[in-house]
Design a protein around this motif. Structure first.
Motif, mmCIF file in Angstrom:
data_model
loop_
_atom_site.group_PDB
_atom_site.id
_atom_site.type_symbol
_atom_site.label_atom_id
_atom_site.label_comp_id
_atom_site.label_asym_id
_atom_site.label_seq_id
_atom_site.Cartn_x
_atom_site.Cartn_y
_atom_site.Cartn_z
ATOM 1 N N GLY A 64 0.920 -1.102 0.073
ATOM 2 C CA GLY A 64 -0.002 -0.084 0.143
ATOM 3 C C GLY A 64 0.833 1.415 0.052
ATOM 4 N N LEU A 65 2.061 1.273 0.799
ATOM 5 C CA LEU A 65 2.795 2.513 0.812
ATOM 6 C C LEU A 65 3.559 2.641 -0.598
ATOM 7 N N ALA A 66 3.920 1.534 -1.280
ATOM 8 C CA ALA A 66 4.463 1.848 -2.427
ATOM 9 C C ALA A 66 3.625 2.230 -3.577
ATOM 10 N N ILE A 67 2.461 2.002 -3.407
ATOM 11 C CA ILE A 67 1.271 2.541 -4.384
ATOM 12 C C ILE A 67 1.160 4.133 -4.067
ATOM 13 N N ILE A 68 0.881 4.395 -2.655
ATOM 14 C CA ILE A 68 0.598 5.878 -2.367
ATOM 15 C C ILE A 68 1.761 6.720 -2.532
ATOM 16 N N PHE A 69 2.880 6.268 -2.130
ATOM 17 C CA PHE A 69 4.169 7.337 -2.001
ATOM 18 C C PHE A 69 4.290 8.117 -3.181
ATOM 19 N N PRO A 70 4.411 7.539 -4.313
ATOM 20 C CA PRO A 70 4.870 8.494 -5.809
ATOM 21 C C PRO A 70 3.435 9.457 -5.744
ATOM 22 N N HIS A 71 2.184 9.097 -5.636
ATOM 23 C CA HIS A 71 1.193 9.968 -5.959
ATOM 24 C C HIS A 71 1.189 11.241 -4.805
ATOM 25 N N TRP A 72 1.469 10.833 -3.649
ATOM 26 C CA TRP A 72 1.697 11.733 -2.561
ATOM 27 C C TRP A 72 2.742 12.537 -2.987
ATOM 28 N N MET A 73 4.000 12.299 -3.639
ATOM 29 C CA MET A 73 5.022 13.167 -3.893
ATOM 30 C C MET A 73 4.632 14.073 -4.899
ATOM 31 N N GLU A 74 3.967 13.448 -6.036
ATOM 32 C CA GLU A 74 3.521 14.429 -7.032
ATOM 33 C C GLU A 74 2.471 15.562 -6.545
ATOM 34 N N TYR A 75 1.792 15.138 -5.624
ATOM 35 C CA TYR A 75 0.721 16.059 -5.043
ATOM 36 C C TYR A 75 1.360 17.295 -4.409
ATOM 37 N N VAL A 76 2.452 16.877 -3.621
ATOM 38 C CA VAL A 76 3.006 17.820 -2.614
ATOM 39 C C VAL A 76 4.109 18.356 -3.051
ATOM 40 N N LYS A 77 4.815 18.019 -4.184
ATOM 41 C CA LYS A 77 6.062 18.458 -4.230
ATOM 42 C C LYS A 77 6.410 20.100 -4.436
ATOM 43 N N SER A 78 5.351 20.760 -4.883
ATOM 44 C CA SER A 78 5.351 22.222 -4.943
ATOM 45 C C SER A 78 5.691 22.733 -3.815
ATOM 46 N N GLU A 79 5.463 22.257 -2.700
ATOM 47 C CA GLU A 79 5.485 22.818 -1.234
ATOM 48 C C GLU A 79 7.140 23.278 -1.295
ATOM 49 N N ASN A 80 7.851 22.223 -1.580
ATOM 50 C CA ASN A 80 9.388 22.466 -1.461
ATOM 51 C C ASN A 80 10.035 21.482 -2.682
ATOM 52 N N PRO A 81 10.152 22.152 -3.539
ATOM 53 C CA PRO A 81 10.774 21.033 -4.670
ATOM 54 C C PRO A 81 12.481 20.899 -4.356
ATOM 55 N N SER A 82 13.160 21.607 -3.500
ATOM 56 C CA SER A 82 14.469 21.582 -3.185
ATOM 57 C C SER A 82 14.648 20.398 -2.287
ATOM 58 N N ARG A 83 13.652 20.002 -1.585
ATOM 59 C CA ARG A 83 13.863 18.845 -0.860
ATOM 60 C C ARG A 83 13.818 17.684 -1.638
ATOM 61 N N PHE A 84 13.136 17.638 -2.807
ATOM 62 C CA PHE A 84 12.862 16.423 -3.574
ATOM 63 C C PHE A 84 14.338 16.325 -4.491
#
Lengths: 388, 388
Positions: free
Chosen positions: A285-305
């Motif tokens: 479940g975590l492997a499925i959710i994480f990339p989608h969460w990452m896409e959803y939140v990345k604009s919050e702080n792209p430099s962290r990514f």
């Protein structure tokens, strides 16, 4: 860094031969009446059950047993364990298995000393008042439960899967022998890797400032996991790959790499809602959710990514913008999941949109989730929808 | 990895405001008769002494004092502390200071419970049989003594400086408030940074195989130290630089980044012989010796030095051979020491070749030293000679 208190008193025994050399002496510190808790019987097939029982009986220990602990351990099983401990005046619980067996055992340990239903502790309606001593013998590199005080229990009556714990539920001792993970099925090895990596991600994404050392420690764990998973999958009896993964799983969630910061934990909260209804493997479940969460939140702080890309995945930053690096980081995460054969979409578990509303509502029932970005019900809905 | 047992039970309180909020409750767990141990009086000048005493007396604690602990704490001072504890039936030792004060307090704690002269434990002629409970309030980021069980004591009668400890001497609690390091003199900040970096180097150079995660964790601490020392020197009241250095010092020697490997420790052994005769600052001695040791042993495994260059110092490996990278690593280490104003040669402390023979002989009196490369008397002589 936030101000913090850190204490982790668990005695950790790592490596082959440690059980034979030290299990009896550790057990006898706590008494001679021991409840042995385990799962579906794999420890009987691989010989670990016999080894442990021989050591215990050889040391004059009286053993009781609770077997059949489920992959998402259930409250009803916890209740059975509490009953045995009370009836038989058990001195020590010995959990032999993976995170589910350990989490179940922690709940039992608290339940024995709790005046009421132990579920109240998980439902945030009560606090632990003590716990029976607990020791563990780990058979799966995944949850880190062997060196922390937390655990997750599922209540099927209420369809809730909740985490809980207390300062009392740190294992007194944990034996981590990589050889005991040789017989772990391929998919469980994958889920375990997904789980430990998810713990790193939960620590890595936050809003706490001035956490330079923590960042580097977490990056170290991430790159070591990514570097060793395939070796363990290709050669299940590769001692060093198994040992390294096991050590990563412990370090990913024993509190040592994330002192003084408030990790995100939204993906865990969302995953719990999915498996509370569909009973899927937590790591999947975590492997499925994480990339989608990452896409959803990345604009919050792209430099962290971007840091994730350059520091943990070794991407050369030359000529790339922060946003490009952020996208590369997410692509790298997806690539890793794909390479090890982790599930990609909720559909892989035959999950459709039939419960999206319920899951989204349940995920935020104690309030918004996440630290890197606060998520409300609509956010959770959107992320899970993207993951269909 | 080698098989290992790890346990570190110290409760760590980090950040400003923690002393005010939690010191009294921690102290009262152990009793109401407390020996406060401190050094030359800097805590009286910066107000920490008054703050601590007010909290203790406000909690109804009776205090006794041992002050004047030396930078290289002496056995005679330890004996004084043991006498006070026995005469006054002390319940808890509270060390307020840097590593020397903490180390001295650990020796006192063991000495109180030891039937004989506590020096026997350091001289490897006896083992600790217990210890009084010990709490610490750290005022210098350096030794990591706040979260480990070891310490170093100097016996001026025999001109010996030896490390020792026991599972009993982990502090029960340690308060690490970065603000308490604002008034640390510049040279002490430098020595502290040299000391914590030296601990990382001792862990980094070894012969234990399959220690990938440990390697990355150590590299994380090294780069964070290197990145933050100058900020703390340029702006002594920079909370975040002080906090980061303090956290690095704790993590560098609390056992968390070096589980399952046997670190080198030859440079520490050599430095102890130098300061046993010349009473120089430990961190200064280490900064002098390390580059020369590195030159002397690098052919043992140049790729380890190359990793130090690329992973910890961020050197781009493109177009460079392993040997070149190894040389760059040592140059980077020298450059760091130079930049922060650490001593470069033994001559900086007016040390000549008059005691080289004695120091070399003493360094190996328990046998060869070092793990990365085993060093005998001649090796030690050569290294110290190069450092003149």
């Amino acid at each position: 860094m936030d101000a913090f208190r850190f204490q982790n008193p668990t005695a950790l025994y790592y490596g082959k031969g440690q059980i034979e050399a030290h299990l009896a002496e550790e057990v006898l510190k706590y008494g001679k009446r021991v409840l042995v808790v385990y799962g579906g019987g794999s420890i009987k097939r691989n010989g670990l059950y016999d080894k442990v029982m021989n050591i215990l009986h050889g040391a004059g220990v009286t053993t009781f047993e609770l077997s059949g602990v489920e992959p998402n351990p259930r409250l009803t099983t916890v209740h059975k364990g509490v009953d045995i401990c009370r009836t038989e005046h058990v001195d020590l619980i010995l959990a032999v298995g993976g995170g589910s067996v350990l989490d179940c055992s922690k709940a039992i340990a608290m339940g024995v000393k709790y005046d009421g239903d132990v579920w109240e502790i998980y439902a945030r309606k009560g606090q632990a008042t003590g716990a029976l001593p607990l020791g563990t013998i780990l058979t799966l590199a995944a949850t880190g439960s062997e060196m922390n005080a937390g655990g997750v229990i599922t209540n099927w009556e209420t369809k809730e899967k909740l985490g809980g714990g207390s300062p009392y539920t740190f294992p007194k001792f944990s034996f981590c022998d990589p050889e005991n993970t040789y017989t772990v099925p391929r998919d469980q090895t994958v889920y375990g890797a997904c789980d430990m990596l998810a713990h790193c991600f939960e620590h890595y994404f936050h809003k706490t400032e001035h956490t330079e050392l923590q960042q580097h420690l977490i990056e170290g764990v991430i790159k070591t996991i990514v570097h060793n998973t395939k070796a363990a999958l290709d050669s299940p009896n590769d001692y060093h790959a198994r040992e390294t993964l096991m050590y990563c799983s412990t370090m990913a969630l024993n509190g040592m790499i994330n002192m003084g910061l408030r990790g995100d934990w939204a993906c865990h909260a969302m995953e719990h809602e999915v498996s509370a209804i569909y009973d899927i493997p937590h790591g999947g479940g975590l492997a499925i959710i994480f990339p989608h969460w990452m896409e959803y939140v990345k604009s919050e702080n792209p430099s962290r990514f971007a840091s994730l890309a350059t520091e943990a995945f070794g991407v050369n930053p030359e000529g790339k913008s922060t946003d490009e690096l952020a996208d590369i980081a997410i692509a790298k995460v997806r690539e890793y999941y794909k390479e090890i054969g982790a599930p990609q979409r909720l559909a892989d578990y035959d999950i459709g949109d039939e419960n999206l509303e319920t899951m989204a509502a349940q995920a935020v029932r104690f309030g918004e989730i996440g630290q890197f970005k606060k998520l409300g019900k609509d956010d959770v809905y959107n992320i899970l929808k993207a993951a269909l």
